[in-house]
Design an enzyme around this catalytic site. Structure first.
Site, PDB file in Angstrom:
ATOM      1  N   GLU A  87      90.427  82.913  40.529  1.00  9.69           N
ATOM      2  CA  GLU A  87      90.375  82.992  41.989  1.00  9.69           C
ATOM      3  C   GLU A  87      90.742  84.418  42.385  1.00  9.69           C
ATOM      4  OE1 GLU A  87      92.442  81.117  46.021  1.00  9.69           O
ATOM      5  OE2 GLU A  87      93.271  80.633  44.057  1.00  9.69           O
ATOM      6  N   ARG A 307      99.051  76.403  28.575  1.00  7.81           N
ATOM      7  CA  ARG A 307      99.301  77.530  29.475  1.00  7.81           C
ATOM      8  C   ARG A 307     100.302  78.465  28.808  1.00  7.81           C
ATOM      9  NH1 ARG A 307     101.438  77.436  35.755  1.00  7.81           N
ATOM     10  NH2 ARG A 307     102.378  79.500  35.719  1.00  7.81           N
ATOM     11  N   LYS A 317     100.602  83.226  41.389  1.00  7.18           N
ATOM     12  CA  LYS A 317     100.136  84.343  42.217  1.00  7.18           C
ATOM     13  C   LYS A 317     100.804  84.320  43.595  1.00  7.18           C
ATOM     14  CE  LYS A 317      95.647  83.906  41.132  1.00  7.18           C
ATOM     15  NZ  LYS A 317      94.202  84.163  41.088  1.00  7.18           N
TER      16      LYS A 317
END
Length: 591
Positions: A87, A307, A317
């Site tokens: 993103e 992860r 983020k």
């Protein structure tokens, strides 16, 4: 470029013709050879094997007799298509790097395609700056892709699909307030709007598309199963109103799809065969497959990997943006940040990051990784090739006068790295007045013999003090003395005008807790002092150190040049590079 083995070969007299040939080539093409050697000698030049491949770390990666691969479910050579879908709401960080490199690996492994797709479905958080820097980071990571696409390219088709699902009774418009909706989903309570007619839903959908006041109160929800134990299947949101302009398409749309709705749709349309997702999304896998099924699209296989979590590090983020917006860091490239640009600015070589990530393989085990391991790999890459220089901390540095030292300063040309000729040469000045660090001067005794590095031994005859503080040392050279017999091996700089000013900067973690639990607020665990600076004097050769170059300061450690020499009044800024084992000994002169 075979490093130490070649250097020892050149010094022997066994292959004189070969040595003559090499010297001839080196004379004509020295700069080009140095550039190539610098790029590869860290991995191959000191007799060490290159970074292990992911294949070596994953025994399952083998070809069976039919020629099909068995590690990705249903994968066939030449038919695999994967996608890396960031993103554009921030710069890539070390966690994204793992996803990008694993996608790259599988695309190459199966001779397939890799799509870089920007998941640009939230105009409130996204910008062209982030798109440009994500592409820059992907290039830095060495990830070669076939095409760049954007979810926003598919907005018209996504809206058609949403409308089709509404008409089929597989989605409905809901105006339940957000907090109430969250509570009802947790409790498995159906919305009062769940059984609205298709006409009512289409009417409200039109309000949403036009961005009216009524439309902004609504969202589109999938009609799945409000009683499912997996809460992600309890009528998830597919579309929301958002009046903010989009960085690519401006104000054309007033409605935007959620990631959960857009991702499976675009994966299917773009021909993705395997969607690599971190295991944090595990509970939403069933939702992904169910949405594909309701849309009537082909199945895309999900392949999970763990992860990447790092100690003392936030990777969200949203949280990283807080540090930027509140001026706790310079920007997204700050050397304290876990972004790709941040850790490269700190002095990490991309080869080290790739090796670190590939060593973990595509394991599904959740691990909290230590930064020390990454910096240890990095040290093995930079140490064999980086030039050596000398610096003396300015604070209270002490002058040593050598009674029998050279009457006039003289210069010797020495190698910047004793074991790697490609690092070049440096000019070292020898004089009868030299600077020592106060920490070194404070442990010397009268009559003690010490070694001055790259020169020889000296005997300290007098220590002058003022109120208990050492102000000056007097000694004499004893060059015939044995360096093996001395306890202290000291760095020094001649007292000459050409010395350069240095700012040595060290960093600490932004948070002071190794691992934050789910219910812990990172704001309660901020590290009060994360940047330390010490002023120093450096040898004149450091005027030639380039921005981004990694050097070693003798007895201090490794540094990356962040601001090179511009003029005498402006210090060279060097960022300390962790080596995986030692804490910095810098004196704190500013937070």
């Amino acid at each position: 470029g075979t490093g130490q083995r070649w250097e020892s070969l050149r010094r022997s007299k066994k292959y004189q013709s070969l040595v003559r040939w090499f010297n001839s080539v080196a004379a004509g093409y020295g700069d080009a050879l140095d550039e190539v050697t610098s790029a590869y000698v860290g991995k191959r030049g000191i007799g060490k094997s290159p970074a292990p491949s992911l294949k070596e770390k994953m025994p399952g990666l083998k070809e069976n007799t039919s020629g099909h691969e068995i590690d990705l479910p249903g994968a066939k050579v030449g038919e695999v298509c994967v996608r890396f879908a960031p993103e554009p709401s921030g710069y890539l960080h070390i966690g994204h790097a793992k996803a990008a490199l694993l996608n790259k690996y599988f695309a190459e492994r199966y001779k397939g395609r890799l799509i870089v797709r920007f998941d640009d479905t939230n105009p409130s958080k996204e910008s062209n700056e982030f798109v440009e820097n994500v592409l820059k980071d992907i290039e830095t990571l060495g990830v070669k892709y076939d095409v760049v696409t954007y979810t926003s390219d598919y907005f018209p088709k996504l809206m058609e699909m949403a409308e089709s699902l509404i008409k089929q009774g597989k989605a409905y418009i809901d105006d339940t307030p957000k907090e109430q909706m969250r509570s009802e989903r947790m409790d498995g309570v159906e919305s009062k709007r769940r059984n609205s007619t298709v006409e009512e839903n289409l009417s409200l959908w039109k309000e949403m598309v036009n961005g009216t006041r009524r439309g902004t109160q609504c969202c589109v929800r999938g009609k799945l199963d409000m009683q499912d134990p997996n809460k992600s299947l309890r009528d998830p949101v597919y579309y929301r109103c958002n009046p903010d302009p989009h960085h690519r398409v401006g104000s054309k749309y007033k409605v935007y799809p959620t990631y959960d709705f857009a991702c499976p749709f675009v994966d299917a349309l773009e021909g993705v065969t395997h969607a690599l997702r971190s295991s944090e999304y595990h509970d939403r896998n069933a939702q992904y497959y169910r949405i594909l099924q309701d849309m009537g699209l082909r199945r895309v296989e999900i392949y999970e990997f763990s992860r990447l979590n790092m100690v003392y590090t936030v990777l969200s983020k949203r949280k990283l943006l807080w540090f930027v917006q509140n001026k706790m860091v310079e920007d997204w490239t700050d050397a304290r940040f876990p972004t790709v640009q941040g850790i490269v600015r700190r002095g990490l070589k991309i080869e080290a990051l790739i090796q670190f990530i590939l060593e973990q393989g595509a394991s599904k085990n959740l691990n909290l990784m230590e930064w020390d391991k990454l910096w240890t790999i990095n040290k093995k890459i930079v140490d064999p090739i980086c030039g050596r220089h000398t610096a003396v901390l300015k604070e209270k540095c002490v002058l040593l006068t050598l009674a029998n030292g050279p009457e006039e300063p003289f210069v010797r040309i020495l190698p910047r790295h004793k074991k790697y000729e490609g690092a070049g040469k440096k000019a070292t000045t020898f004089a009868n007045r030299i600077w020592l660090e106060y920490a070194d001067a404070s442990v010397i005794s009268v009559g003690e013999e010490v070694t001055l590095m790259d020169w020889g031994n000296a005997i300290i005859r007098e220590i002058k003090t003022d109120n208990g503080t050492i102000t000056q040392l007097v000694g004499e050279l004893h060059l015939e003395g044995s360096v093996k017999m001395t306890k202290l091996k000291l760095t020094w700089l001649s007292d000459i005008e050409d010395l350069v000013s240095l700012s040595l900067v060290d960093f600490d973690y932004l948070i002071n807790k190794k691992k934050l639990e789910e219910d812990e607020d990172f704001l309660d665990n901020l590290n009060p002092c994360t940047r330390r600076e010490a002023l120093a004097l450096g040898d004149p050769n450091m005027r030639n150190v380039k921005k981004g170059e990694v050097i070693q300061l003798e007895r201090k450690g490794y540094y990356r040049c962040d601001v090179p020499f511009v003029r005498s009044s402006k210090p060279i800024v060097l960022f300390a590079i962790p080596d995986g084992r030692q804490k910095s000994t810098l004196i704190v002169t500013g937070a």
